[in-house]
Design an enzyme around this catalytic site. Structure first.
Site, PDB file in Angstrom:
ATOM      1  CG  HIS A 376      -0.480  -0.256   2.472  1.00  0.00           C
ATOM      2  ND1 HIS A 376      -0.324  -1.510   2.982  1.00  0.00           N
ATOM      3  CD2 HIS A 376      -0.047   0.582   3.416  1.00  0.00           C
ATOM      4  CE1 HIS A 376       0.185  -1.425   4.200  1.00  0.00           C
ATOM      5  NE2 HIS A 376       0.367  -0.170   4.475  1.00  0.00           N
ATOM      6  CB  CYS A 688      -7.742  -6.431 -12.645  1.00  0.00           C
ATOM      7  SG  CYS A 688      -8.627  -7.380 -11.434  1.00  0.00           S
TER       8      CYS A 688
END
Ligand code: PEP
Ligand code: MG
Length: 761
Positions: A376, A688
């Site tokens: 992240h 994806c």
């Protein structure tokens, strides 16, 4: 998309005019190679210039290869294909360059992926000027028309380059009389370092060590200690609060979904009577304001740093920021200079919210030392366009804050106290990328293969601020909205209302195209700092993604209700990450149905029939994909995790990254099974993961019948370009062939991939 020869030649014509305004020849050539690569749809373009006195060609500009070789790669006349093109004054076109016995392998330049090769000599009259080269991974990519177009460009470049060489000679004379640069105090082994690229872009700025020694309140202050009055302190306090409030408002406007209250702790501490009040009391007792600020801030830093509570330890940096800001604002003429404006931040450890603060304070780049770039952090840096490199060398944490650092996020390289030449080269590169960024984007958002198969290229969105880029590159929708970011950067779970506002804004901004919202995917390396996580030995095999949501149903319910409400009057797609069984999917769907019942009962407006999808990212889901797709409305393949779990390779562990082989036959076969199941059930399936933007693997995905791809927004033009050159019928045949191969090495050979040898212990 076809190659644009005519347009290319026109652009180069314009470039000749542009050169008058260019700051240097390198700058001009770098723009030229970018424009040529763009119009020729070529992955690589280079310009070599010939130094007659030495009889050598020097690489002067390049796009697509290792830029470290610019200015350093030298070839003799007649050496390699490039040298031969100039020696024999003829174009050389190769379908697969390495097969030509004259091909010269340059270790480290990263040429191995590029098979197709076309070089044309740049000549002025009888004078040899240089060589213009394009390369591409697709074999036999260049044809006769490309050769003609490149020759036309080379002719135009020749005159510009000749003029420029004259200017360069002039600059050299000036430089030789210029004063010597100041002495360098950096250890030689720290001058140039190679790290891991995390977020692209180039940053050049003063080094600032973030989270340095805990009691170090670095003060850039030249005024004498007693120079300030109580009135100066009061004004500083007032201005500091006003600046922080303004910063907060700006960030909320720019990053509506994630920036809520990021400076709230600063403001709270600032107003605290134990903090600013204590400073005021010290001043009243006769302490000079500067000393009072340093003393109290340092006390707080020590206090927080020693705390058992990690939430308090996180505040150390906030207090340092505050201390510095207060000191700076003592000066009557202090500008609201952002704390880190233009700086390259060197950090040992960093929280996601720190990244937001650094961006708010206009840091130029980030160097994360000693590992720990969880995904992240990396995604945040990329989404916020903060160039970032990760590196092991901890000596960087001791760098003096008077030294400049140049960080190249594209290459993962770092120059400490860079030489004037290196600085100039990077300034040119920055200028070039600005020029290339202004190249117009095609009108239509339709993507298709060369034989007309329509493919949707959608965007992976982490933060709403990225929607702008997705629109600019005409994304066909959002194929993956990673809903965890508002959770990760906050200090607590966002409320249903906060989430509703974020999702509503996302759907509003993408009106007219599909948006696939993924429910919370935390755990693994995406930890919530405020959630007491069990200490897991294997977090990637632990309480992650849908498992977390099904365990904590109240958090899941809050999120689903927000999504269902936001979807009112819109198309609504919700998908669950890391589904491991049909049962998982059915359980998750039951929670959605319960939310629908509640909303119905409360008469709260919502979407009553959302489409529900499953992400296929685990081998177990592949094994039951037929049954899974029978239940789901759509499937989405999470390639990044699929590779991780099929091959049992931690996707964040750089030490074993050579085992993370996305084209492993097991992966190819798993993908084919998923695509077949979805096609047989006539349900949509999208892909994806990073694989979708890899030109070597994209043809396979299309060849097995995937029609929807979702990629990082900045990759969209690249993917559309790759698609335009792809022939669907050929891709099918090729995919069928790849599926017959049982060894990694065979797939590598078929795809023209050369892997570096596995390091021995
Ligand atoms: C994936 O796993 O491929 C994916 C798209 O999801 P994430 O990268 O967020 O895990
Ligand atoms: Mg995933």
């Amino acid at each position: 998309m076809a190659k644009e020869h005519v347009e290319l030649i026109c652009s180069i014509g314009e470039l000749a005019g542009l050169f008058q305004k260019s700051t240097s020849l390198e700058n001009f050539l770098q723009t030229a190679v970018s424009v040529v690569a763009y119009h020729m749809r070529a992955a690589v373009c280079s310009v070599y210039l010939y130094e007659e006195e030495l009889g050598e060609l020097v690489l002067h500009a390049n796009q697509g290869l290792n830029p470290d070789y610019i200015g350093r790669l030298r070839l003799k006349l007649g050496e390699g294909l490039v040298g031969t093109a100039l020696k024999e004054l003829r174009p050389i076109r190769e379908g697969s360059a390495p097969r030509n016995p004259r091909f010269k392998h340059i270790p480290g330049i990263n040429e191995e992926y590029f098979q197709a090769f076309l070089a044309v000599p740049i000549v002025r009259g009888l004078t040899r000027v240089g060589v213009l080269v394009v390369q591409d991974p697709v074999q036999d990519y260049f044809d006769q028309n490309d050769t003609r177009a490149l020759q036309a460009i080379a002719a135009q470049l020749a005159s510009v380059i000749e003029n420029a060489k004259l200017l360069m000679a002039l600059h050299r004379m000036e430089a030789s009389t210029a004063p010597a640069p100041p002495a360098v105090t950096v250890a030689p082994d720290l001058k140039f370092l190679r790290g891991l690229s995390v977020s692209p872009g180039i940053a050049l700025g003063r080094a600032t060590v973030f989270g340095g020694p805990d009691d170090d309140l670095h003060i850039e202050e030249s005024a004498p200690a007693g120079a300030y009055s109580r009135a100066d302190f009061d004004r500083s306090l007032h201005n500091t609060e006003a600046q922080l409030t303004a910063l907060q408002t700006q960030m909320e406007e720019r990053l509506e979904d994630v920036a809520s209250m990021i400076f709230s702790a600063h403001i709270l501490i600032l107003r605290d009577s134990m903090f600013s009040g204590a400073m005021a009391r010290l001043i009243e007792q006769g302490s000079p304001p500067r000393e009072a600020i340093v003393q109290i801030a340092t006390d707080y830093i020590r206090l927080f740093a020693a705390s058992e509570n990690p939430r308090l330890r996180e505040k150390v940096q906030d207090v340092k920021d505050l201390g510095r800001r207060l000191l700076r604002n003592l000066r009557p003429d202090a500008k609201d200079a952002a704390d880190h404006a233009g700086r390259v931040i060197i950090a040992g450890e960093l929280l996601p919210s720190d990244i937001l603060k650094l961006v708010a304070q206009r840091a130029a780049g980030l160097l994360l030392v000693g590992g720990g770039a969880t995904s992240h952090i990396a995604i945040l840096a990329r989404s916020l366009q903060l160039p970032m490199v990760m590196i092991e060398n901890r000596a960087l944490l001791d760098l003096h804050e008077t030294v400049d650092v140049l960080l190249d996020g594209d290459q993962g390289t770092i120059y400490v106290d860079p030489t004037p030449e290196v600085r100039q080269r990077y300034r040119d590169l920055q200028q070039t990328s600005r020029e290339v960024a202004s190249i117009p984007i095609p009108e239509s958002d339709a993507s298709a293969t060369s034989d007309g198969e329509r493919i949707d290229v959608m965007a992976n969105i982490n933060m709403l601020s990225e929607l702008k880029i997705a629109h600019r590159f005409r994304a066909a929708g959002v194929g993956l909205y990673r809903s965890e970011f508002p959770f990760i950067v906050r200090n607590d779970f966002p409320s249903e209302e906060e989430q509703y506002r974020i999702y509503r804004s996302l759907l509003d901004q993408m009106q007219g195209s599909d948006v696939i919202m993924r429910t919370l995917d935390v755990g693994g390396d995406k930890m919530l700092s405020y959630f007491p996580s069990v200490n897991e030995a294997n977090p990637f095999l632990g309480l992650r993604a849908l498992r977390f949501s099904l365990r904590y149903k109240d958090i899941f319910t809050r999120q689903l209700r927000a999504m269902l409400r936001a979807g009112e009057g819109r198309a609504l797609h919700i998908m669950f990450p890391l589904v491991s069984s049909v049962d998982d999917f059915v359980d998750a769907r039951a929670v959605v149905r319960e939310c629908l019942r509640q909303l119905e009962h409360e008469r709260t407006p919502h979407h009553a029939t959302p489409r529900l999808g499953a992400m296929v990212e685990m081998p177990s889901a592949v094994e039951v994909v037929t049954e899974l797709v029978a239940e789901a409305d759509f499937l989405s393949i999470g390639g990044n995790d699929l590779v991780q779990y099929v091959l049992a390779v931690d996707r964040t562990n750089a030490q074993i990254s050579d085992h993370y082989v996305a084209y492993h036959p097991a992966i190819l076969r798993a993908l084919k099974r998923i695509a077949d199941a979805a096609l047989a059930a006539r349900k949509p399936v999208s892909f994806c993961g990073e694989m979708a933007s890899d030109p070597r693997l994209l043809p396979f995905l299309i060849g097995i019948g995937i029609r929807r791809l979702s990629v990082e927004p900045r990759q969209i033009p690249n993917v559309r370009q790759q698609l335009a050159r792809l022939n669907y019928a050929e891709a099918r045949t090729r995919a069928a062939f790849l599926l017959t191969l049982g060894r990694i090495s065979e797939v590598e050979q078929a795809l023209g991939i050369t892997r570096p040898a596995t390091p021995a212990a």
